[in-house]
Design an enzyme around this catalytic site. Structure first.
Site, short mmCIF file in Angstrom:
data_model
loop_
_atom_site.label_atom_id
_atom_site.label_comp_id
_atom_site.label_asym_id
_atom_site.label_seq_id
_atom_site.Cartn_x
_atom_site.Cartn_y
_atom_site.Cartn_z
CG ASP A 15 -8.38 -14.59 -30.58
OD1 ASP A 15 -8.14 -14.63 -31.80
OD2 ASP A 15 -7.94 -13.73 -29.81
CE LYS A 31 -4.49 -14.65 -29.05
NZ LYS A 31 -3.96 -13.43 -29.67
N GLY A 45 -3.48 -8.91 -25.90
CA GLY A 45 -3.32 -9.70 -27.12
C GLY A 45 -2.98 -11.14 -26.82
CG LEU A 46 -1.08 -12.08 -23.75
CD1 LEU A 46 -0.62 -11.88 -22.31
CD2 LEU A 46 0.01 -12.80 -24.55
N GLY A 77 -6.93 -14.10 -23.29
CA GLY A 77 -7.36 -14.61 -21.98
C GLY A 77 -8.87 -14.85 -21.89
N GLY A 78 -9.65 -13.87 -22.30
CA GLY A 78 -11.11 -14.00 -22.23
C GLY A 78 -11.60 -15.15 -23.10
CB SER A 79 -10.69 -16.25 -26.53
OG SER A 79 -10.99 -15.02 -27.11
N PRO A 117 -3.21 -10.91 -18.42
CG PRO A 117 -1.25 -9.70 -18.74
CD PRO A 117 -1.79 -11.08 -18.77
CB ILE A 118 -7.90 -7.49 -19.41
CG1 ILE A 118 -8.43 -8.66 -18.55
CG2 ILE A 118 -8.99 -6.94 -20.33
CD1 ILE A 118 -9.32 -8.24 -17.42
N GLY A 119 -6.48 -7.08 -22.47
CA GLY A 119 -5.99 -6.10 -23.46
C GLY A 119 -4.53 -6.30 -23.80
O1 C5P Z 1 -13.89 -11.82 -32.98
P1 C5P Z 1 -13.46 -10.90 -31.89
O2 C5P Z 1 -14.59 -10.56 -30.94
O3 C5P Z 1 -12.23 -11.32 -31.17
O4 C5P Z 1 -13.08 -9.56 -32.60
C1 C5P Z 1 -12.98 -8.32 -31.95
C2 C5P Z 1 -12.91 -7.25 -33.01
O5 C5P Z 1 -11.66 -7.33 -33.70
C3 C5P Z 1 -13.96 -7.37 -34.09
O6 C5P Z 1 -15.14 -6.70 -33.73
C4 C5P Z 1 -13.28 -6.72 -35.26
O7 C5P Z 1 -13.36 -5.31 -35.15
C5 C5P Z 1 -11.84 -7.08 -35.08
N1 C5P Z 1 -11.43 -8.29 -35.85
C6 C5P Z 1 -11.28 -8.18 -37.22
N2 C5P Z 1 -10.89 -9.28 -37.94
C7 C5P Z 1 -10.63 -10.45 -37.32
C8 C5P Z 1 -10.76 -10.58 -35.92
C9 C5P Z 1 -11.17 -9.46 -35.21
O8 C5P Z 1 -11.53 -7.12 -37.79
N3 C5P Z 1 -10.23 -11.49 -38.04
#
Ligand code: C5P
Length: 305
Positions: free
Chosen positions: A146, A8, A108-109, A111-113, A104-106
Protein backbone atom coordinates in the site's frame (compact mmCIF):
# COMPACT_ATOMS: atom_id res chain seq x y z
CA UNK A 1 8.50 19.53 10.26
CA UNK A 2 4.80 18.78 10.75
CA UNK A 3 3.28 16.27 8.36
CA UNK A 4 -0.20 14.87 7.81
CA UNK A 5 -0.56 11.20 6.86
CA UNK A 6 -4.02 10.59 5.37
CA UNK A 7 -5.95 7.33 5.52
CA UNK A 8 -7.07 5.65 2.28
CA UNK A 9 -10.08 3.69 1.27
CA UNK A 10 -10.38 1.16 -1.50
CA UNK A 11 -13.42 2.35 -3.40
CA UNK A 12 -13.19 -0.72 -5.64
CA UNK A 13 -11.06 -3.82 -5.02
CA UNK A 14 -10.84 -6.81 -7.33
CA UNK A 15 -8.50 -9.66 -6.35
CA UNK A 16 -7.12 -12.43 -8.55
CA UNK A 17 -5.75 -15.88 -7.64
CA UNK A 18 -2.42 -15.93 -5.71
CA UNK A 19 0.81 -15.50 -7.68
CA UNK A 20 3.81 -17.77 -7.23
CA UNK A 21 5.21 -15.34 -4.60
CA UNK A 22 2.01 -15.70 -2.54
CA UNK A 23 0.79 -12.14 -3.19
CA UNK A 24 -2.48 -11.56 -5.01
CA UNK A 25 -2.80 -9.47 -8.17
CA UNK A 26 -5.13 -6.52 -7.61
CA UNK A 27 -7.13 -3.96 -9.50
CA UNK A 28 -8.11 -1.29 -7.03
CA UNK A 29 -9.32 2.31 -6.98
CA UNK A 30 -7.68 3.97 -3.99
CA UNK A 31 -8.58 7.42 -2.62
CA UNK A 32 -7.39 9.36 0.41
CA UNK A 33 -9.86 10.56 3.05
CA UNK A 34 -9.66 13.41 5.55
CA UNK A 35 -8.67 11.24 8.50
CA UNK A 36 -5.06 11.92 9.41
CA UNK A 37 -2.24 10.72 11.62
CA UNK A 38 0.19 13.55 12.37
CA UNK A 39 3.93 13.14 12.30
CA UNK A 40 6.48 15.64 13.66
CA UNK A 41 10.02 15.13 12.40
CA UNK A 42 12.88 17.11 13.96
CA UNK A 43 16.61 16.82 13.33
CA UNK A 44 18.43 16.19 16.62
CA UNK A 45 21.59 18.12 17.50
CA UNK A 46 24.72 16.03 16.76
CA UNK A 47 25.55 15.92 20.50
CA UNK A 48 22.09 14.56 21.42
CA UNK A 49 22.29 10.78 21.91
CA UNK A 50 19.70 8.31 20.66
CA UNK A 51 18.95 5.89 17.84
CA UNK A 52 18.90 7.20 14.26
CA UNK A 53 15.09 7.47 14.40
CA UNK A 54 13.77 7.89 17.93
CA UNK A 55 10.02 7.43 17.77
CA UNK A 56 7.35 8.38 20.31
CA UNK A 57 3.64 7.74 19.82
CA UNK A 58 0.42 8.34 21.73
CA UNK A 59 -0.47 4.63 21.41
CA UNK A 60 1.16 2.70 24.28
CA UNK A 61 0.50 -0.61 22.50
CA UNK A 62 2.47 0.42 19.41
CA UNK A 63 6.13 -0.66 19.09
CA UNK A 64 8.62 2.19 18.62
CA UNK A 65 11.59 0.06 17.53
CA UNK A 66 12.20 -1.38 14.09
CA UNK A 67 8.95 -3.36 14.27
CA UNK A 68 7.40 0.03 13.49
CA UNK A 69 7.36 0.86 9.77
CA UNK A 70 8.30 4.51 10.47
CA UNK A 71 11.59 3.40 12.03
CA UNK A 72 12.17 0.67 9.44
CA UNK A 73 11.76 2.86 6.35
CA UNK A 74 13.78 5.71 7.92
CA UNK A 75 16.68 3.44 8.80
CA UNK A 76 16.68 1.93 5.30
CA UNK A 77 16.58 5.37 3.66
CA UNK A 78 19.56 6.56 5.71
CA UNK A 79 21.85 4.29 3.71
CA UNK A 80 20.80 5.61 0.30
CA UNK A 81 23.43 7.58 -1.65
CA UNK A 82 21.30 10.67 -2.43
CA UNK A 83 22.79 13.89 -3.79
CA UNK A 84 26.05 14.28 -1.83
CA UNK A 85 29.19 14.40 -3.98
CA UNK A 86 30.46 10.97 -5.01
CA UNK A 87 33.05 9.57 -2.65
CA UNK A 88 31.62 11.23 0.46
CA UNK A 89 30.35 8.73 3.01
CA UNK A 90 26.61 8.81 3.72
CA UNK A 91 26.02 10.32 7.17
CA UNK A 92 22.53 11.15 8.30
CA UNK A 93 21.65 13.09 11.43
CA UNK A 94 19.43 11.55 14.09
CA UNK A 95 15.74 12.40 13.87
CA UNK A 96 13.06 12.60 16.56
CA UNK A 97 9.68 11.44 15.30
CA UNK A 98 6.44 12.01 17.19
CA UNK A 99 3.47 10.14 15.78
CA UNK A 100 -0.10 10.93 16.84
CA UNK A 101 -2.39 8.13 15.70
CA UNK A 102 -5.94 8.91 14.62
CA UNK A 103 -6.29 6.22 11.94
CA UNK A 104 -7.47 2.94 13.52
CA UNK A 105 -5.12 -0.05 13.23
CA UNK A 106 -6.52 -3.10 11.41
CA UNK A 107 -9.21 -1.01 9.76
CA UNK A 108 -8.17 -1.44 6.11
CA UNK A 109 -7.33 2.26 6.00
CA UNK A 110 -3.59 2.03 5.30
CA UNK A 111 -2.56 4.08 8.35
CA UNK A 112 0.81 2.39 8.91
CA UNK A 113 1.65 2.62 5.21
CA UNK A 114 0.69 6.29 5.07
CA UNK A 115 2.81 7.10 8.15
CA UNK A 116 5.77 5.34 6.54
CA UNK A 117 5.30 7.10 3.19
CA UNK A 118 5.13 10.51 4.86
CA UNK A 119 8.25 9.61 6.88
CA UNK A 120 10.13 8.90 3.66
CA UNK A 121 9.01 12.18 2.09
CA UNK A 122 9.96 14.10 5.25
CA UNK A 123 13.39 12.49 5.68
CA UNK A 124 14.14 12.89 1.97
CA UNK A 125 13.65 16.61 2.57
CA UNK A 126 15.39 16.90 5.99
CA UNK A 127 18.41 14.87 4.90
CA UNK A 128 18.61 16.64 1.52
CA UNK A 129 18.52 13.36 -0.38
CA UNK A 130 16.67 14.91 -3.30
CA UNK A 131 14.85 11.85 -4.58
CA UNK A 132 11.71 12.36 -6.69
CA UNK A 133 8.34 11.12 -5.43
CA UNK A 134 8.62 8.38 -8.07
CA UNK A 135 11.98 7.16 -6.73
CA UNK A 136 10.63 7.19 -3.17
CA UNK A 137 7.51 5.33 -4.30
CA UNK A 138 9.61 2.59 -5.93
CA UNK A 139 11.88 2.35 -2.88
CA UNK A 140 8.85 2.10 -0.57
CA UNK A 141 7.15 -0.91 -2.18
CA UNK A 142 9.43 -3.44 -0.47
CA UNK A 143 7.91 -2.36 2.86
CA UNK A 144 4.29 -3.02 1.88
CA UNK A 145 1.94 -3.12 -1.07
CA UNK A 146 0.00 0.00 0.00
CA UNK A 147 2.91 2.42 0.45
CA UNK A 148 3.46 3.56 -3.17
CA UNK A 149 -0.12 4.87 -3.47
CA UNK A 150 0.63 7.58 -0.89
CA UNK A 151 3.26 9.27 -3.13
CA UNK A 152 0.83 9.95 -5.96
CA UNK A 153 -1.99 12.23 -4.91
CA UNK A 154 -5.49 11.56 -3.74
CA UNK A 155 -6.97 9.12 -6.29
CA UNK A 156 -5.29 6.30 -8.23
CA UNK A 157 -5.81 2.93 -9.85
CA UNK A 158 -3.39 0.47 -8.28
CA UNK A 159 -2.43 -2.83 -9.91
CA UNK A 160 0.29 -5.48 -9.54
CA UNK A 161 0.18 -6.38 -5.85
CA UNK A 162 -0.89 -2.76 -5.31
CA UNK A 163 2.44 -1.08 -6.03
CA UNK A 164 1.79 -0.01 -9.65
CA UNK A 165 0.03 3.33 -9.28
CA UNK A 166 -1.80 5.31 -11.97
CA UNK A 167 -3.34 8.58 -10.78
CA UNK A 168 -6.86 9.35 -12.01
CA UNK A 169 -9.40 12.06 -11.29
CA UNK A 170 -10.94 11.90 -7.84
CA UNK A 171 -14.49 10.55 -7.56
CA UNK A 172 -17.31 13.02 -8.13
CA UNK A 173 -18.90 12.38 -4.71
CA UNK A 174 -16.68 14.33 -2.29
CA UNK A 175 -17.95 12.97 1.03
CA UNK A 176 -17.92 9.59 2.69
CA UNK A 177 -19.50 8.22 5.79
CA UNK A 178 -16.84 6.06 7.42
CA UNK A 179 -17.98 3.47 9.95
CA UNK A 180 -15.30 2.18 12.30
CA UNK A 181 -16.36 -1.08 14.00
CA UNK A 182 -14.16 -2.06 16.95
CA UNK A 183 -12.80 -5.06 15.05
CA UNK A 184 -9.16 -5.38 13.88
CA UNK A 185 -8.92 -7.52 10.74
CA UNK A 186 -5.57 -9.29 10.12
CA UNK A 187 -4.85 -8.74 6.40
CA UNK A 188 -2.85 -11.97 5.73
CA UNK A 189 -5.64 -14.05 7.32
CA UNK A 190 -8.26 -12.40 5.09
CA UNK A 191 -6.23 -13.22 1.97
CA UNK A 192 -5.71 -16.79 3.24
CA UNK A 193 -9.46 -17.21 3.72
CA UNK A 194 -9.99 -15.78 0.20
CA UNK A 195 -7.80 -18.64 -1.11
CA UNK A 196 -9.47 -21.28 1.08
CA UNK A 197 -12.85 -20.18 -0.27
CA UNK A 198 -11.50 -20.57 -3.83
CA UNK A 199 -12.53 -17.04 -4.75
CA UNK A 200 -9.60 -16.11 -7.01
CA UNK A 201 -10.67 -16.12 -10.64
CA UNK A 202 -8.34 -15.30 -13.55
CA UNK A 203 -11.00 -13.30 -15.40
CA UNK A 204 -11.72 -10.89 -12.54
CA UNK A 205 -8.93 -8.49 -13.40
CA UNK A 206 -9.61 -8.45 -17.14
CA UNK A 207 -12.79 -6.52 -16.44
CA UNK A 208 -11.43 -2.92 -16.72
CA UNK A 209 -14.05 -0.40 -15.65
CA UNK A 210 -14.72 2.70 -17.72
CA UNK A 211 -12.80 4.93 -15.29
CA UNK A 212 -13.73 8.20 -16.99
CA UNK A 213 -17.39 7.35 -16.48
CA UNK A 214 -16.77 6.15 -12.92
CA UNK A 215 -14.96 9.34 -11.89
CA UNK A 216 -17.82 11.50 -13.13
CA UNK A 217 -20.74 9.52 -11.67
CA UNK A 218 -22.68 10.81 -8.67
CA UNK A 219 -22.86 8.71 -5.51
CA UNK A 220 -26.06 6.79 -6.26
CA UNK A 221 -24.75 5.75 -9.69
CA UNK A 222 -21.26 4.76 -8.62
CA UNK A 223 -22.13 2.82 -5.44
CA UNK A 224 -23.78 -0.17 -7.23
CA UNK A 225 -20.72 -0.54 -9.47
CA UNK A 226 -18.18 -0.79 -6.63
CA UNK A 227 -17.00 -4.27 -5.55
CA UNK A 228 -14.69 -5.49 -2.81
CA UNK A 229 -13.63 -9.12 -3.33
CA UNK A 230 -12.30 -9.29 0.23
CA UNK A 231 -15.73 -8.77 1.79
CA UNK A 232 -16.69 -12.46 1.56
CA UNK A 233 -13.55 -13.77 3.34
CA UNK A 234 -13.61 -10.93 5.90
CA UNK A 235 -17.27 -11.61 6.70
CA UNK A 236 -16.49 -15.32 6.96
CA UNK A 237 -13.84 -14.52 9.62
CA UNK A 238 -15.99 -11.88 11.39
CA UNK A 239 -19.71 -12.58 10.77
CA UNK A 240 -20.61 -9.69 13.13
CA UNK A 241 -19.07 -7.33 10.55
CA UNK A 242 -21.47 -8.55 7.90
CA UNK A 243 -24.36 -8.01 10.32
CA UNK A 244 -23.20 -4.42 10.92
CA UNK A 245 -22.99 -3.80 7.20
CA UNK A 246 -26.52 -5.13 6.70
CA UNK A 247 -27.84 -2.91 9.54
CA UNK A 248 -26.06 0.17 8.13
CA UNK A 249 -27.41 -0.47 4.61
CA UNK A 250 -30.93 -0.86 5.92
CA UNK A 251 -30.72 2.26 8.07
CA UNK A 252 -29.29 4.47 5.32
CA UNK A 253 -31.14 2.83 2.40
CA UNK A 254 -27.84 2.89 0.63
CA UNK A 255 -25.08 0.50 -0.44
CA UNK A 256 -22.31 0.22 2.18
CA UNK A 257 -18.93 -1.29 1.23
CA UNK A 258 -15.88 -2.49 3.16
CA UNK A 259 -12.45 -0.90 2.66
CA UNK A 260 -9.42 -3.14 1.92
CA UNK A 261 -9.36 -6.25 4.12
CA UNK A 262 -11.69 -4.54 6.65
CA UNK A 263 -12.98 -3.73 9.09
CA UNK A 264 -13.92 -0.17 8.06
CA UNK A 265 -17.17 0.28 6.16
CA UNK A 266 -18.11 3.27 4.02
CA UNK A 267 -20.68 4.80 1.75
CA UNK A 268 -20.54 7.88 -0.50
CA UNK A 269 -22.43 11.18 -0.66
CA UNK A 270 -22.49 14.12 -3.04
CA UNK A 271 -23.55 16.59 -0.34
CA UNK A 272 -21.90 17.24 3.01
CA UNK A 273 -25.14 17.75 4.94
CA UNK A 274 -26.49 14.39 3.73
CA UNK A 275 -23.27 12.69 4.86
CA UNK A 276 -23.39 14.40 8.26
CA UNK A 277 -26.98 13.35 8.76
CA UNK A 278 -26.16 9.74 7.83
CA UNK A 279 -23.17 9.59 10.20
CA UNK A 280 -25.34 10.94 13.04
CA UNK A 281 -27.98 8.26 12.34
CA UNK A 282 -25.39 5.45 12.46
CA UNK A 283 -24.01 6.81 15.74
CA UNK A 284 -27.43 7.23 17.34
CA UNK A 285 -29.12 4.04 16.15
CA UNK A 286 -26.29 1.54 15.78
CA UNK A 287 -24.03 3.01 18.51
CA UNK A 288 -21.03 2.80 16.18
CA UNK A 289 -18.19 5.26 15.59
CA UNK A 290 -19.26 6.88 12.29
CA UNK A 291 -17.86 10.03 10.70
CA UNK A 292 -18.63 12.24 7.77
CA UNK A 293 -15.33 13.00 6.01
CA UNK A 294 -14.11 14.66 2.86
CA UNK A 295 -13.01 12.26 0.13
CA UNK A 296 -9.73 12.99 -1.73
CA UNK A 297 -9.02 16.10 0.41
CA UNK A 298 -6.38 18.70 -0.37
CA UNK A 299 -3.38 18.10 1.90
CA UNK A 300 -1.92 21.03 3.71
CA UNK A 301 1.19 20.39 5.79
CA UNK A 302 4.86 21.43 5.80
CA UNK A 303 5.55 19.43 2.62
CA UNK A 304 2.49 20.30 0.59
CA UNK A 305 1.93 24.03 1.20
O1 C5P B 1 2.22 -5.90 1.35
P1 C5P B 1 1.60 -5.92 2.69
O2 C5P B 1 2.62 -6.00 3.81
O3 C5P B 1 0.59 -4.86 2.93
O4 C5P B 1 0.79 -7.27 2.75
C1 C5P B 1 0.35 -7.87 3.94
C2 C5P B 1 -0.10 -9.27 3.60
O5 C5P B 1 -1.30 -9.22 2.83
C3 C5P B 1 0.88 -10.06 2.76
O6 C5P B 1 1.82 -10.73 3.55
C4 C5P B 1 -0.02 -11.01 2.03
O7 C5P B 1 -0.37 -12.09 2.87
C5 C5P B 1 -1.27 -10.21 1.81
N1 C5P B 1 -1.34 -9.55 0.49
C6 C5P B 1 -1.58 -10.33 -0.63
N2 C5P B 1 -1.66 -9.73 -1.86
C7 C5P B 1 -1.53 -8.40 -1.99
C8 C5P B 1 -1.28 -7.58 -0.86
C9 C5P B 1 -1.19 -8.20 0.37
O8 C5P B 1 -1.71 -11.55 -0.52
N3 C5P B 1 -1.62 -7.84 -3.18
Amino acid sequence: MRLLAPAKINLHLRVGPPRTDGFHPLLSWFATIALFDTLELTLRRPDEPGPLISLRTDRPDMPVDDRNLVVRVGTALADTPGKQPPGLPVRREGVSAILSKRIPIGGGLGGGSSDAARTLLGLNNLWGIGWSARQLSEFSSRFGSDLPFFFHGPSSICTGRGEIVRPIDPPKPRFIVLILPRIAMPTPQVYRRFDEMGLGCDNTLLDQPDWSRWTTSPAKEILPMLVNDLEAPAFSIAPQLEALRTDAQRLLSRIVRMSGSGSSLFTLYDEQDEAEHAAAMIQAQLKLDARSLQLAPKLSDDLSV
